[in-house]
Design a protein around this motif. Sequence first.
Motif, PDB file in Angstrom:
ATOM      1  N   GLU A   1       1.759  12.746  -8.591  1.00 60.45           N
ATOM      2  CA  GLU A   1       1.157  13.203  -7.333  1.00 60.45           C
ATOM      3  C   GLU A   1       0.227  12.128  -6.772  1.00 60.45           C
ATOM      4  N   ALA A   2      -0.572  11.538  -7.647  1.00 57.80           N
ATOM      5  CA  ALA A   2      -1.502  10.498  -7.212  1.00 57.80           C
ATOM      6  C   ALA A   2      -0.759   9.283  -6.661  1.00 57.80           C
ATOM      7  N   ALA A   3       0.304   8.866  -7.351  1.00 52.54           N
ATOM      8  CA  ALA A   3       1.081   7.711  -6.904  1.00 52.54           C
ATOM      9  C   ALA A   3       1.749   7.983  -5.559  1.00 52.54           C
ATOM     10  N   SER A   4       2.219   9.190  -5.363  1.00 55.50           N
ATOM     11  CA  SER A   4       2.838   9.565  -4.097  1.00 55.50           C
ATOM     12  C   SER A   4       1.815   9.502  -2.951  1.00 55.50           C
ATOM     13  N   ARG A   5       0.618   9.994  -3.208  1.00 61.32           N
ATOM     14  CA  ARG A   5      -0.441   9.958  -2.193  1.00 61.32           C
ATOM     15  C   ARG A   5      -0.857   8.512  -1.897  1.00 61.32           C
ATOM     16  N   GLU A   6      -0.924   7.679  -2.935  1.00 64.49           N
ATOM     17  CA  GLU A   6      -1.271   6.271  -2.738  1.00 64.49           C
ATOM     18  C   GLU A   6      -0.271   5.608  -1.795  1.00 64.49           C
ATOM     19  N   LEU A   7       1.008   5.817  -2.032  1.00 65.92           N
ATOM     20  CA  LEU A   7       2.034   5.224  -1.162  1.00 65.92           C
ATOM     21  C   LEU A   7       1.888   5.713   0.271  1.00 65.92           C
TER      22      LEU A   7
ATOM     23  N   ILE B   1      -6.529   0.367  -1.419  1.00 64.03           N
ATOM     24  CA  ILE B   1      -6.125   1.695  -1.858  1.00 64.03           C
ATOM     25  C   ILE B   1      -5.476   1.546  -3.217  1.00 64.03           C
ATOM     26  N   GLY B   2      -5.970   2.310  -4.179  1.00 64.39           N
ATOM     27  CA  GLY B   2      -5.449   2.206  -5.530  1.00 64.39           C
ATOM     28  C   GLY B   2      -5.259   3.565  -6.175  1.00 64.39           C
TER      29      GLY B   2
ATOM     30  N   LEU C   1      -0.894   6.758   1.777  1.00 60.20           N
ATOM     31  CA  LEU C   1      -2.075   6.152   2.397  1.00 60.20           C
ATOM     32  C   LEU C   1      -1.871   4.675   2.708  1.00 60.20           C
ATOM     33  N   ARG C   2      -1.147   3.973   1.863  1.00 54.32           N
ATOM     34  CA  ARG C   2      -0.910   2.542   2.102  1.00 54.32           C
ATOM     35  C   ARG C   2      -0.138   2.295   3.398  1.00 54.32           C
ATOM     36  N   HIS C   3       0.658   3.267   3.805  1.00 48.89           N
ATOM     37  CA  HIS C   3       1.450   3.112   5.026  1.00 48.89           C
ATOM     38  C   HIS C   3       0.745   3.652   6.269  1.00 48.89           C
ATOM     39  N   TRP C   4      -0.420   4.207   6.098  1.00 47.75           N
ATOM     40  CA  TRP C   4      -1.174   4.717   7.239  1.00 47.75           C
ATOM     41  C   TRP C   4      -1.732   3.581   8.077  1.00 47.75           C
ATOM     42  N   GLU C   5      -1.905   3.863   9.360  1.00 48.27           N
ATOM     43  CA  GLU C   5      -2.568   2.930  10.255  1.00 48.27           C
ATOM     44  C   GLU C   5      -4.057   2.896   9.918  1.00 48.27           C
ATOM     45  N   TRP C   6      -4.725   1.798  10.302  1.00 44.96           N
ATOM     46  CA  TRP C   6      -6.151   1.656  10.027  1.00 44.96           C
ATOM     47  C   TRP C   6      -6.954   2.836  10.577  1.00 44.96           C
TER      48      TRP C   6
ATOM     49  N   ASN D   1      -9.520   5.124   8.478  1.00 51.19           N
ATOM     50  CA  ASN D   1     -10.909   5.202   8.910  1.00 51.19           C
ATOM     51  C   ASN D   1     -11.335   6.663   9.082  1.00 51.19           C
ATOM     52  N   GLU D   2     -10.505   7.456   9.706  1.00 52.84           N
ATOM     53  CA  GLU D   2     -10.811   8.874   9.919  1.00 52.84           C
ATOM     54  C   GLU D   2     -10.900   9.623   8.586  1.00 52.84           C
ATOM     55  N   LEU D   3     -10.009   9.322   7.656  1.00 50.82           N
ATOM     56  CA  LEU D   3     -10.034   9.970   6.343  1.00 50.82           C
ATOM     57  C   LEU D   3     -11.362   9.709   5.639  1.00 50.82           C
ATOM     58  N   VAL D   4     -11.770   8.463   5.584  1.00 51.50           N
ATOM     59  CA  VAL D   4     -13.027   8.120   4.913  1.00 51.50           C
ATOM     60  C   VAL D   4     -14.208   8.714   5.668  1.00 51.50           C
TER      61      VAL D   4
END
Length: 100
Positions: free
Chosen positions: A65-71, A24-25, A73-78, A82-85
């Motif tokens: 906003e993008a950096a906040s969303r990245e953080l 995730i970047g 997503l990085r803490h989300w469970e697999w 997977n569901e997001l993608v």
Amino acid sequence: MNSNKTKKPCVYIAASKGRGVVYIGVTSNLSERIWKHKHGVTEGIVKKYNVNQLVHYEWFETMEEAASRELQLRHWEWAWKNELVTSSNPYWKDLSHELW
């Protein structure tokens, strides 16, 4: 490259083939960043595991906003990642063709 389309704050998810490893970047130039993934320019996990398939991306108005969303997503469970993608890209196809 369509720089007008891809020079905008963005969070992206890149994956190795077979969904083995995800990265995730955040970037302000998605085309350039994905080019680096595909050509092995990005060191670390991206190069080691050949994480070069763009499978998800989200545009934002600001880098904050993008950096906040990245953080987030990085803490989300697999399973959540997977569901997001899968919700927008069920077969985890490489979406990089949409950038050029």
